[in-house]
Design a protein around this motif. Structure first.
Motif: not given
Length: 324
Positions: A143-150, A240-244, A249-253
């Motif tokens: 959906g609409e992306i609200t927050m990213l954490r990298a 990288l964590r992306v919240t929509g 979505l959480l991606v490791n390494n």
């Protein structure tokens, strides 16, 4: 046959270029240069490289070098990448691209005026994992992306003799590590962020041991970016964590996915975790370069992308009050 010359007998070169080239029949590393003849000769003998030079200019004058891999410290990237382009060589330049945006602009102008390719070595961007992340975004599942954490943090205790801790050479956690998260969030959003605030802790030489930056994209999404050189042994995190509005979505390494990684999509209370098949990131990067030089296709880590990534790094340092 793509013939490569290495500027700098650097520790990264075997993994980044020498071993990937050895796994191919259409690429060969033919020369290496260092500031002194003896280290260059020893490096060449150790890795089966035909020629060595005790100065960088000698390698640039070598007519049998098609592409220069610039593995020098960031403080030398602009000078010698421009010199290589003017010597009619393509250039693969290690990250971070330059010391600042002004240098990056000069490098791009040299590539434009000479007609030779200048590529930043964000090797992770060429692994299938990056394509998988792009596919999740394109699917609309979040959906609409609200927050990213990298975050990219790694064990690297302070050492005054290390170039990674010397600000004069382009050291610091943001330059060495944080340039990756900057690239991840920019690539994911397809937009250029504004840095709202940032902070840093410094080592005794004045280089940043850690950085935290709060950013906002034109679409309204925010991003928290962190990088750190930590004292803990064996520590390594690149995530990288992306919240929509509809999922996360959480991606490791992301940096070394061939050593093990995971992708987790969380949606409607359900988690799905998977991985993607791939070789080492450096193999995928070299494959992309070979194909791009053959076809003329633009790569995702060249051109204005290099300038834009450097501009965000400059803005983070400015907001954090770090003098460079």
């Amino acid at each position: 046959m793509l013939r490569i010359g290495i500027l700098g007998a650097a520790g990264i070169a075997p993994a980044a270029i020498i071993r990937p080239a050895a796994r191919r029949s259409d690429v060969r590393v033919v020369a290496v240069a260092s500031r002194w003849a003896e280290p260059a000769q020893q490096f060449a003998e150790r890795h089966g490289i035909d020629r060595s030079y005790g100065d960088y200019s000698g390698l640039l004058e070598d007519a049998e070098v098609d592409l220069v891999y610039n593995a020098l410290p960031p403080s030398e990237h602009a000078k010698w990448s421009i010199a290589a382009l003017e010597a009619r060589k393509h250039v693969l330049c290690e990250k971070p691209f330059a010391m600042n945006t002004d240098e990056a602009a000069q490098m791009l102008e040299a590539a434009r005026s000479t007609g030779y390719r200048l590529i930043e070595a964000f090797h992770d961007r060429y692994h299938p994992l990056s394509g998988e992340i792009d596919a999740v975004k394109a699917s609309g599942a979040l959906g609409e992306i609200t927050m990213l954490r990298a975050d990219f943090s790694s064990s690297n205790p302070f050492d005054p003799a290390s170039l990674r801790h010397d600000p004069r050479l382009g050291g610091g956690s943001l330059m060495d590590l944080g340039c990756y998260p900057v690239h991840w969030v920019r690539a994911f959003m397809g937009e250029e962020p504004t840095v709202r605030r940032a902070s840093a802790t410094l080592n005794p030489l004045g280089a940043d041991l850690s950085v935290s930056a709060d950013m906002q994209f034109p679409s309204g999404a925010t991003a928290l970016l962190t990088s750190a050189m930590v004292e803990r042994p064996q520590h390594l995190n690149s995530s990288l964590r992306v919240t929509g509005a509809e999922g996360s979505l959480l991606v490791n390494n992301l940096v070394f996915p061939s050593r093990g990684h995971s992708i987790t999509l969380s949606k409607k209370g359900l988690d799905r975790t998977w991985t993607v098949h791939g070789l080492e990131t450096y193999d995928h990067q070299l494959e992309a370069i070979v194909r791009a030089l053959e076809s003329g296709t633009q790569l995702p880590t060249e051109g204005t992308d290099c300038l834009s990534n450097m501009a965000v790094i400059d803005a983070i340092y400015l907001a954090a009050g770090v003098s460079r």
